[in-house]
Design an enzyme around this catalytic site. Sequence first.
Site, PDB file in Angstrom:
ATOM      1  N   ASP A 171      33.123  81.253  43.695  1.00 52.31           N
ATOM      2  CA  ASP A 171      31.836  80.771  43.168  1.00 52.31           C
ATOM      3  C   ASP A 171      30.856  81.908  42.951  1.00 52.31           C
ATOM      4  OD1 ASP A 171      31.598  81.096  45.939  1.00 52.31           O
ATOM      5  OD2 ASP A 171      30.394  79.286  46.225  1.00 52.31           O
ATOM      6  N   SER A 200      15.345  67.394  65.627  1.00 48.48           N
ATOM      7  CA  SER A 200      16.777  67.406  65.392  1.00 48.48           C
ATOM      8  C   SER A 200      17.449  66.505  66.413  1.00 48.48           C
ATOM      9  CB  SER A 200      17.348  68.822  65.493  1.00 48.48           C
ATOM     10  OG  SER A 200      18.763  68.774  65.511  1.00 48.48           O
ATOM     11  N   ALA A 243      32.662  74.384  60.887  1.00 50.36           N
ATOM     12  CA  ALA A 243      34.032  73.975  60.601  1.00 50.36           C
ATOM     13  C   ALA A 243      34.416  74.248  59.150  1.00 50.36           C
ATOM     14  CB  ALA A 243      34.212  72.492  60.910  1.00 50.36           C
ATOM     15  N   GLY A 244      33.517  74.844  58.370  1.00 56.72           N
ATOM     16  CA  GLY A 244      33.809  75.083  56.964  1.00 56.72           C
ATOM     17  C   GLY A 244      33.621  73.879  56.081  1.00 56.72           C
ATOM     18  N   LEU A 245      32.839  72.888  56.542  1.00 54.25           N
ATOM     19  CA  LEU A 245      32.610  71.671  55.773  1.00 54.25           C
ATOM     20  C   LEU A 245      31.172  71.573  55.273  1.00 54.25           C
ATOM     21  CD1 LEU A 245      34.658  69.161  57.955  1.00 54.25           C
ATOM     22  CD2 LEU A 245      35.379  70.356  55.873  1.00 54.25           C
ATOM     23  N   SER A 262      25.561  73.208  56.729  1.00 53.01           N
ATOM     24  CA  SER A 262      24.287  73.831  56.358  1.00 53.01           C
ATOM     25  C   SER A 262      23.836  73.378  54.975  1.00 53.01           C
ATOM     26  CB  SER A 262      24.392  75.357  56.412  1.00 53.01           C
ATOM     27  OG  SER A 262      25.395  75.836  55.533  1.00 53.01           O
ATOM     28  N   GLU A 304      19.419  79.788  51.561  1.00 52.78           N
ATOM     29  CA  GLU A 304      20.435  80.330  52.468  1.00 52.78           C
ATOM     30  C   GLU A 304      20.646  81.825  52.253  1.00 52.78           C
ATOM     31  OE1 GLU A 304      24.632  79.043  54.522  1.00 52.78           O
ATOM     32  OE2 GLU A 304      23.453  77.640  53.338  1.00 52.78           O
ATOM     33  N   ASP A 339      28.727  74.902  47.569  1.00 53.58           N
ATOM     34  CA  ASP A 339      28.436  73.907  48.598  1.00 53.58           C
ATOM     35  C   ASP A 339      27.221  73.063  48.231  1.00 53.58           C
ATOM     36  OD1 ASP A 339      30.465  75.288  49.774  1.00 53.58           O
ATOM     37  OD2 ASP A 339      29.292  76.070  51.448  1.00 53.58           O
ATOM     38  N   TYR A 362      32.392  87.273  56.214  1.00 58.65           N
ATOM     39  CA  TYR A 362      32.139  86.658  54.907  1.00 58.65           C
ATOM     40  C   TYR A 362      31.401  87.651  54.014  1.00 58.65           C
ATOM     41  CZ  TYR A 362      30.533  83.161  51.501  1.00 58.65           C
ATOM     42  OH  TYR A 362      30.270  82.461  50.350  1.00 58.65           O
TER      43      TYR A 362
END
Length: 394
Positions: A36, A67, A131-133, A136, A168, A180, A229
Amino acid sequence: MQTNAEIAALHFSSYAVPCTLYSAPGRVNLIGEHTDYCDGFVMPAAIDFGTVVAISPRVDGRVLIHSVNYGERIDKSVPELLDAGFKELRAGRKVRWYDYPAGVLWALREHGVPVDNGFSMTIAGNVPMEAGLSSSASLEVATAIAVLGATSTDVQLTKIALLCQRAENAYVGANCGIMDMFVSCCGQQDHAVMIDCRWMEYQLAPIPAAVRIVICNSMVRHSVAGGEYNTRRAEIEAGTDILRKHRPEIVALRDATMDDLARWGLEMPANVLKRCRHVVTEDIRVLAAVDAFRASNLTHFGELMQQAHISFRDDFEASCKEIDILVELANQQTGCYGARLTGGGFGGCTVNLVAVNEVAAFIEAMRAGYLAATGIAPEIYTSRASAGAHAIPL
């Protein structure tokens, strides 16, 4: 997670004012990793896990956020939250949960959205974190559409995605791409979304009704705020710079070909060449995957997933032994068309396409096999592709 009515009631008990509710989903990426930010192609789907934000406008210039997940509250003035928080993060302060909604408020204010009067918010979510989902992105997009709704500001969904990416990148400090946030904004029920990240255009690819998305969480922590990353992204940029010296028309790695890598890859450090090879071949796989879904060719789609995982593991070097065990186990199960690491890498989850009538047996076998191999009990989630960000009627 609490029901929507319970979140609204909790908000009222905290602030004694009614609220409006907004939701944005997490995502699982079916194929197309680290393409991306190279202006390339990705193919995620929004999932049945998301973030809900209850919001009420204020007039005293303060931002109050509760929260539910963290069991914490903040109460800060707008400058204290946004400007002071930005300076603290630039000075190296560790990222905290409220930096994500703060970053969104900062980006919206930069865009001209009136946020200075402040807000009261209650935030609850059920996207597994680290978890990579895209927990955020789900939080950021839900915050953005809540604030835009509370201020009666109209912003297109693709622009909301860009503003959340800016939050971000520039505020939180994670050098992520647009995928995302885009799919959290624009996801469609029962469809994957093939995004052209250069032109911010997308196509829908129907996910055949014969399969379900099964997500296996390795329980290995995943974080994109810095670390490996950002290192991988820097390596890709270094390789792109080398190719651009020979072909100035290469704006991003999306413009490069395997022939380019064959001709000039020897000028790159070995690790840089491998990262670039992953991206160039991954773009090819994404475009092929769209055709496979449209033809309901699940066997070919699964083959593309397998190729993508091997590339992610060997060329991008973003897998780990636990993830590889999950993928190997999945490929042994009846009814599994394909399995691969999903998300930024370095832990997190695998995504699996599994025949509907084999899902229960698949989950049982994966739990037992992974526990036996690693001593770790995985979390396993089943999802259909879901809709993107939206207001929740009460």
